[in-house]
Design an enzyme around this catalytic site. Structure first.
Site, PDB file in Angstrom:
ATOM      1  N   ARG A  15      43.384  33.039  39.977  1.00 43.54           N
ATOM      2  CA  ARG A  15      42.538  33.167  41.155  1.00 43.54           C
ATOM      3  C   ARG A  15      41.776  31.865  41.395  1.00 43.54           C
ATOM      4  NH1 ARG A  15      39.417  38.606  39.467  1.00 43.54           N
ATOM      5  NH2 ARG A  15      39.754  37.643  37.422  1.00 43.54           N
ATOM      6  N   LYS A  75      35.919  33.413  37.278  1.00 44.43           N
ATOM      7  CA  LYS A  75      35.571  33.939  35.957  1.00 44.43           C
ATOM      8  C   LYS A  75      34.438  33.142  35.331  1.00 44.43           C
ATOM      9  CE  LYS A  75      36.848  36.908  34.116  1.00 44.43           C
ATOM     10  NZ  LYS A  75      36.235  38.256  34.213  1.00 44.43           N
ATOM     11  N   TYR A  94      31.527  35.328  38.517  1.00 46.72           N
ATOM     12  CA  TYR A  94      31.338  36.440  37.592  1.00 46.72           C
ATOM     13  C   TYR A  94      30.851  35.870  36.253  1.00 46.72           C
ATOM     14  CZ  TYR A  94      33.897  39.752  40.563  1.00 46.72           C
ATOM     15  OH  TYR A  94      34.295  40.570  41.594  1.00 46.72           O
ATOM     16  N   HIS A  96      29.190  38.392  33.458  1.00 47.44           N
ATOM     17  CA  HIS A  96      29.314  39.449  32.433  1.00 47.44           C
ATOM     18  C   HIS A  96      28.671  39.001  31.120  1.00 47.44           C
ATOM     19  CE1 HIS A  96      31.939  41.775  35.042  1.00 47.44           C
ATOM     20  NE2 HIS A  96      32.703  40.714  35.212  1.00 47.44           N
ATOM     21  N   GLU A 118      28.582  40.171  39.717  1.00 49.56           N
ATOM     22  CA  GLU A 118      28.607  41.592  39.336  1.00 49.56           C
ATOM     23  C   GLU A 118      27.253  42.270  39.389  1.00 49.56           C
ATOM     24  OE1 GLU A 118      27.985  39.449  35.381  1.00 49.56           O
ATOM     25  OE2 GLU A 118      29.193  39.121  37.191  1.00 49.56           O
ATOM     26  N   ASP A 270      35.037  43.907  30.308  1.00 46.56           N
ATOM     27  CA  ASP A 270      34.223  42.757  30.714  1.00 46.56           C
ATOM     28  C   ASP A 270      32.768  42.922  30.296  1.00 46.56           C
ATOM     29  OD1 ASP A 270      35.916  40.882  31.889  1.00 46.56           O
ATOM     30  OD2 ASP A 270      36.001  41.975  33.772  1.00 46.56           O
TER      31      ASP A 270
END
Length: 371
Positions: A15, A75, A94, A96, A118, A270
């Protein structure tokens, strides 16, 4: 503000943080964008498309990180990327953090301003930047689970939908949110027998009205989870506590009592996973076996369908990206309490309460750092 888009380097992650269409949204507002060479190549987004949208192409990630005021990724930054962040630089991706103390420590040390997709909330509730990837992961969970029930992949040799005269497989879905609802659609479509567990009675009522006697809904408690898991062929874990580590709802003892060759898919991995036996895996080596039960715990499931995932993610992220790039992070966060909820690490401080609690940092409210 200069916005930079590096190529993702996590295992099998194709991605990209911005599509050419998203770049155009920024450049049309006078924002300068640089994109690492080949960042979108694996999903059919050429450097030429980025140039046509107004971006400049640079050769290396080092140049992106060195020049950009704001980094847009997909990510969480890997250790090499964390080392390139600098004080006051804006990171939008993101994160996490709750199950990842090493990354958290690196981001705190960097002094960067880190906004996590998130934990950004929406005006109507929910987590709108997490939702599109949860939709993808929920649907993929059934595909992955069904594939690993095949004998050649170590499973019990069961066809999820059965055939006339042979019972369908039993799918248990823990959590009826975005992940669970999308997994449910796929499981019902495949002809499986489905049990859904959640603590939200209103949500279970809605699903019951839509799917009727094609599914069974149960209020989630330890007894109900144990009974459902032990009788299942495939379990999907889709629980989420925003920003915090996922609760361990399925114990090692429950796993030991499952059928040999059954499969569990931990979509919550995650955030640390909701199975006691889970640990993160990659697309290159997606499964491991505990007590005869196959565990699929890939931490970036949507990366397997990277083109679909990239466009779905950009639909959700570009609005806030524009606000951050045109206003600056202080004003953008001051203007929008939902975007402010996305601030996790800022100038060496932990600004998300659940993350700070889980990782034993002092919590500093975001408002105190906006000036």
């Amino acid at each position: 503000m200069l916005v930079g888009v590096p190529k993702e380097i996590k295992n099998h992650e194709y991605r990209v943080g911005l599509t050419p269409a998203s770049v155009r949204e920024l450049t049309a507002r006078g924002v300068e964008v640089i994109v690492q060479q080949g960042a979108g190549e694996q999903i059919g987004l050429s450097d030429g498309q980025y140039v046509a949208a107004g971006a400049a192409i640079v050769a290396t990630a080092q140049e992106v990180f060195a020049r950009a005021d704001m980094i847009v990724k997909v990510k969480e930054p890997q250790p090499a990327e964390c080392a390139m962040l600098r004080e006051g630089q804006l990171l939008y991706t993101y994160l996490h953090l709750a199950p990842d103390p090493e990354q958290t420590a690196a981001l705190v040390k960097s002094g960067a301003v880190c906004i996590a997709y998130e934990t950004i909330t929406g005006p109507g509730g929910g987590l709108p930047l997490l939702a599109p990837m949860s939709e993808v992961a929920g649907r993929m969970a059934i595909q992955a689970g069904a594939a690993h029930l095949e004998k050649s992949k170590g499973g019990m040799g069961l066809l999820l939908g059965g055939v006339p005269g042979v019972a369908a497989g039993h799918v248990v879905i823990i959590g009826a949110g975005v992940v669970g609802s999308n997994a449910l659609q796929m499981a019902v479509g495949a002809g499986a027998r489905v049990t859904v567990l959640d603590k939200n009675i209103d949500r279970l009522r809605q699903l019951d009205l839509v799917f009727g006697n094609r599914i069974a809904t149960q209020y989630s408690n330890a007894q109900a989870i144990e009974e459902a898991v032990v009788s299942s062929d495939l379990v999907i874990g889709g629980v989420l506590v925003p920003g915090a580590a996922a609760p361990k709802l399925v114990t090692r003892d429950m796993i030991a009592r499952m059928k040999k060759g059954a499969v569990v898919v931990d979509v919550a991995i995650d955030q640390g996973g909701c199975f006691e036996t889970s640990h993160a895996t990659t697309h290159a080596d997606p499964t491991f076996v505990v007590d005869g039960v196959i565990h699929y715990c890939v931490a970036n499931m949507p990366g397997a369908v990277a083109r679909t995932s990239t466009f779905a993610l950009n639909n959700a992220t570009i609005g806030h990206a524009v606000a951050l790039a045109t206003k600056g992070w202080r004003r953008a966060l001051a203007d929008d309490p939902h975007l402010r909820n996305g601030l996790n690490v800022c100038l060496g401080k932990l600004t998300h309460e659940a993350v700070a609690r889980d990782l034993h940092y002092d919590y500093v409210p975001a408002e105190s750092l906006l000036g």
